[in-house]
Structures are given as C-alpha cells and as structure tokens.
Design an enzyme around this catalytic site. Structure first.
Site, PDB file in Angstrom:
ATOM      1  N   SER A 111     -14.321   1.862  12.835  1.00  0.00           N
ATOM      2  CA  SER A 111     -15.434   0.924  12.605  1.00  0.00           C
ATOM      3  C   SER A 111     -15.356  -0.242  13.594  1.00  0.00           C
ATOM      4  O   SER A 111     -16.360  -0.642  14.178  1.00  0.00           O
ATOM      5  CB  SER A 111     -15.447   0.445  11.156  1.00  0.00           C
ATOM      6  OG  SER A 111     -14.156   0.113  10.709  1.00  0.00           O
ATOM      7  N   ARG A 137     -10.666  -1.350  10.229  1.00  0.00           N
ATOM      8  CA  ARG A 137     -10.117  -0.053  10.634  1.00  0.00           C
ATOM      9  C   ARG A 137     -10.589   0.271  12.043  1.00  0.00           C
ATOM     10  O   ARG A 137     -11.625  -0.217  12.503  1.00  0.00           O
ATOM     11  CB  ARG A 137     -10.506   1.039   9.642  1.00  0.00           C
ATOM     12  CG  ARG A 137      -9.592   0.984   8.425  1.00  0.00           C
ATOM     13  CD  ARG A 137      -9.794   2.145   7.507  1.00  0.00           C
ATOM     14  NE  ARG A 137     -10.757   1.842   6.472  1.00  0.00           N
ATOM     15  CZ  ARG A 137     -10.961   2.619   5.411  1.00  0.00           C
ATOM     16  NH1 ARG A 137     -10.266   3.726   5.270  1.00  0.00           N
ATOM     17  NH2 ARG A 137     -11.849   2.294   4.497  1.00  0.00           N
ATOM     18  N   TYR A 166       0.844  -1.206   0.000  1.00  0.00           N
ATOM     19  CA  TYR A 166       0.000   0.000   0.000  1.00  0.00           C
ATOM     20  C   TYR A 166       0.883   1.261   0.000  1.00  0.00           C
ATOM     21  O   TYR A 166       0.736   2.127  -0.867  1.00  0.00           O
ATOM     22  CB  TYR A 166      -0.886  -0.029   1.242  1.00  0.00           C
ATOM     23  CG  TYR A 166      -1.879   1.115   1.341  1.00  0.00           C
ATOM     24  CD1 TYR A 166      -3.007   1.156   0.530  1.00  0.00           C
ATOM     25  CD2 TYR A 166      -1.692   2.137   2.264  1.00  0.00           C
ATOM     26  CE1 TYR A 166      -3.925   2.192   0.648  1.00  0.00           C
ATOM     27  CE2 TYR A 166      -2.617   3.174   2.382  1.00  0.00           C
ATOM     28  CZ  TYR A 166      -3.729   3.190   1.575  1.00  0.00           C
ATOM     29  OH  TYR A 166      -4.638   4.228   1.685  1.00  0.00           O
ATOM     30  N   ASP A 193       3.294  -0.930  12.385  1.00  0.00           N
ATOM     31  CA  ASP A 193       2.180  -0.053  12.736  1.00  0.00           C
ATOM     32  C   ASP A 193       2.767   1.300  13.199  1.00  0.00           C
ATOM     33  O   ASP A 193       3.513   1.346  14.174  1.00  0.00           O
ATOM     34  CB  ASP A 193       1.394  -0.705  13.886  1.00  0.00           C
ATOM     35  CG  ASP A 193       0.008  -0.129  14.047  1.00  0.00           C
ATOM     36  OD1 ASP A 193      -0.952  -0.788  13.649  1.00  0.00           O
ATOM     37  OD2 ASP A 193      -0.102   0.989  14.579  1.00  0.00           O
ATOM     38  N   GLY A 196      -2.250   0.558  23.007  1.00  0.00           N
ATOM     39  CA  GLY A 196      -3.167   1.637  22.625  1.00  0.00           C
ATOM     40  C   GLY A 196      -2.556   3.026  22.788  1.00  0.00           C
ATOM     41  O   GLY A 196      -3.265   4.028  22.759  1.00  0.00           O
ATOM     42  N   ASN A 214      -6.148   9.585   8.342  1.00  0.00           N
ATOM     43  CA  ASN A 214      -7.275   8.720   8.768  1.00  0.00           C
ATOM     44  C   ASN A 214      -8.608   9.458   8.770  1.00  0.00           C
ATOM     45  O   ASN A 214      -8.771  10.446   9.488  1.00  0.00           O
ATOM     46  CB  ASN A 214      -7.032   8.174  10.176  1.00  0.00           C
ATOM     47  CG  ASN A 214      -5.797   7.306  10.246  1.00  0.00           C
ATOM     48  OD1 ASN A 214      -4.692   7.774  10.006  1.00  0.00           O
ATOM     49  ND2 ASN A 214      -5.974   6.036  10.548  1.00  0.00           N
TER      50      ASN A 214
END
Ligand code: NAD
Ligand code: UDP
Length: 323
Positions: A192, A189, A148, A276, A210, A177
């Site tokens: 959602s 994602r 990507y 990430d 997180g 985003n």
C-alpha cells in the site's frame, strides 16, 4: 444453492482480508455474521454488503466474551500491519490471546469448526528458508514485533490445546504477506505504501537497502485457501502455510510498482525497523497436498487491480491518506 446454508462468523470481518472473506461466503449462500471493533477495519469495506439479506454486522471487541450460535468461525480479528499492531502493543497481545480464548470457548460451546488466521511471523526472522510448517521459528520475545508474533504463537498453542483437551475442530492457516484492494492506505504495509507513493509521485521509501525479501500473495488466492482449509475433514488441523512462493526483494517490488504506474517517483532509503525479517518465502508443499491449492495470480497481475483501487481511493480521499 450447492450446499446447505451455514451460519458463519468472521471476526475482523470489516478488515482487508475479512471483507473479502465475508463477500466470498455470502456468494456461496451462507449466513454471515461480521464481528469487528473497527480498530483498523472500516464500514467502507463492507458497505456494499450491508443490504444483503444474509449479512449482519456486530461491533464487538473479541477480548470480551461473545455469545452467539454459529456453525463455523473464522478468527481474523487482529491488527496486521506493524504500524497498527505497535500502536497499542498490549491490546494486540490481548486481541490474539484473550480473543483466541473467547472464540475457542465459543467454538467449544456451540461445537463450531474454528479457523485461526495465523501468520508467517510465527517464524520470526527465519534461519530456515523457505519456511516449512515444522520449522519452529526464530522469534525475539521482547522486541517491538513481539506483541504480534508471540501473541499469534500463543494463539496457536491455545488452538492446539483446545483441540487436544476439548476436541474442538481447529484449522490453523499461517498467512504470508497478502495484498490487494481494501488494504488500509495508511497502515504502512509495503504494497500500500509503494502504490500510494508511486501514484502521487512522492518518494518511495525503501527501509534499509531494500534487499530484504517477501513473497506476496494476491487476496483472491488466499481466500480460496481459507475456504479449502475450512472444508477439510476433522483429521486436518494445520498448521498449513498459505502464501505465494514468488519471492522478491523490496527493491524489486518498488521497481515493479514504478513500471506499472508509469510513476516518476524516486527511491529513497530510510532506516530499517528493528527485527525486520531479512527473508521470507513459504514452503507450500503441505497446502498443495492437503488442499490441492496453490496461488494462481502473479505479482504483476495482482498489482494491477490493487493500483486501480488505490487510484480511485486517492481520488476520493485526497489528503486524508497520510503516506
Ligand atoms: P486488518 O487490520 O485489515 O483487519 C483486522 C481486522 O480486525 C480489522 O477490521 C480490525 O478492526 C479488527 N480487529 C482488531 N482488533 C480487534 C478486536 N480486539 N476485536 C474485534 N475486531 C478487531 O488486517 P488483515 O490484513 O485483514 O488481517 C486479517 C488477519 O489476518 C489478522 O489476524 C492478521 O494477523 C492475519 N494476517 C494477515 C496477513 C496479511 O498479509 N494481510 C498476513 C498474516 C496474517
Ligand atoms: N517496507 C519498506 N518501505 C515501506 C514499508 C515497508 O521498505 O514503506 C519494508 C519493511 O521494512 C519490510 C517489508 O517492506 O522489510 C514488508 O513490510 P510490511 O510492513 O508490509 O510487512 P512485514 O514486515 O510484516 O512482512
């Protein structure tokens, strides 16, 4: 009608952003051709537009040439969520690269202006924060996100070479985003996922602890940015960052979703996917100056219609949502 009607093609027009863009352009009186292979997009996203006299939809894969006559092209075709773009990574790179070549070739032939939906992923896991457009990025060329990230980087290269070599009028927007109604419920994602999990009362899946950050832009704000960028004079090519500067940790996002839904879901930790990015926030100085644009919708405000959308969808789709 405020201005003469244009023939505008939106590739990826049946997707999340594409369907909102088609709706906006029809609202302005344009003739809209939606081109999509329905890999991640759906007819449900555009069914309310099907009877519109100025709307047309064509099933087509942009990795193959396309011959149509249009005045403007918005090139959005490409799966955008990690789950979907990693499903068939070779096709993802092809969609960005061959898709760009085909759409740029078309733009060159018919002398159309062409907009490219690029991405904050061109900055990779950024070492400069927030990210301005002149930052070249920190991207792994061989990892699982590379199909990507590098596909989109190569597409940008092609856009600028078609501009320099063939005088094609290009507009490159780097999207950060974005969330809102019509996000695919199963695309993994974060917005959602969290909203669906909270509404169902199932555990909210924090990848890692997180603490990684993202900046979330509401879809209506983003579409306004697209249209303003397309309307600029030939001297403006971009790249221009389009995104909201409000930066949140993923844990903060989960907490906001829980508060707004009144959910009893607990937070659980799952492994962080490789590559990430740890932080992401756009520097939108250029968009403010060139487009007189900045997002208006705060996260807590934009989450409300998003939650309402998924609430209705869960009611209608039930167990077919996998999250
Ligand atoms: P999406 O997956 O909902 O939409 C992509 C659309 O492209 C889908 O309708 C899909 O069926 C279609 N498509 C995929 N491959 C195709 C092909 N080969 N030929 C024709 N159609 C094809 O994703 P989205 O969030 O609406 O993203 C739209 C564009 O914006 C993408 O190019 C994406 O990379 C870019 N973008 C989105 C975000 C975001 O946060 N939503 C962020 C950065 C960039
Ligand atoms: N994420 C998460 N839980 C989920 C889905 C995503 O913690 O259920 C994290 C993901 O690891 C990333 C962030 O949320 O750090 C944004 O993920 P998304 O796939 O929405 O976008 P991207 O990583 O492409 O910015």
């Amino acid at each position: 009608m405020l201005h003469p009607q244009k023939r505008i093609m939106v590739t990826g027009g049946a997707g999340f952003l594409g369907s909102h863009l088609c709706e906006r352009l029809l609202g302005e009186g344009h003739d809209v051709l939606c081109v999509d292979n329905f890999f991640t997009g759906s007819k449900m996203n555009i069914e309310h537009l099907m009877d519109h006299p100025h709307f047309e939809c064509m099933r087509h894969d942009v990795t193959f040439p396309l011959y149509v006559e249009v005045d403007e092209i918005y090139n959005l075709a490409c799966p955008a969520s990690p789950v979907h773009y990693q499903f068939d990574p070779v096709q993802t790179t092809k969609t960005s690269v061959h898709g760009a070549i085909n759409m740029l070739g078309l733009a060159k032939r018919v002398k159309a202006k062409i907009f490219q939906a690029s991405t904050s992923e061109v900055y990779g896991d950024p070492l400069v924060h927030p990210q301005p457009e002149d930052y070249w990025g920190h991207v792994n060329p061989t990892g699982i996100r590379s199909c990507y990230d590098e596909g989109k980087r190569c597409a940008e290269t092609l856009f600028f070479d078609y501009h320099r070599q063939h005088d094609v009028k290009i507009k490159v927007g780097r999207i950060f985003n974005t969330y809102g109604p019509r996000m695919h419920p199963n695309d993994g994602r974060v917005v959602s996922n969290f909203v669906v999990q909270a509404l169902r009362g199932t555990p909210i899946t924090l990848y890692g602890d997180g603490s990684q950050t993202r900046s979330f832009c509401y879809v209506d704000d983003l579409i306004e940015g697209f249209v303003r960028l397309m309307a600029t004079g030939d001297d403006v090519t971009g790249p221009i960052n389009l995104g909201n500067t409000g930066e949140f940790t993923i844990r903060e996002l989960a907490e906001q979703v829980i508060a707004l839904t009144g959910s009893k879901s607990e937070l659980i930790m799952e492994p962080l996917p490789s590559d990430d990015p740890t932080q992401r926030r756009p520097d939108i100085t250029r968009a403010k100056e060139v487009l007189d644009w900045e997002p208006k919708v705060k996260l807590a405000e934009g989450l409300k219609p998003t939650i309402e959308y998924f609430d209705r969808l869960i009611h209608d789709m039930g167990d077919r949502i996998a999250v």
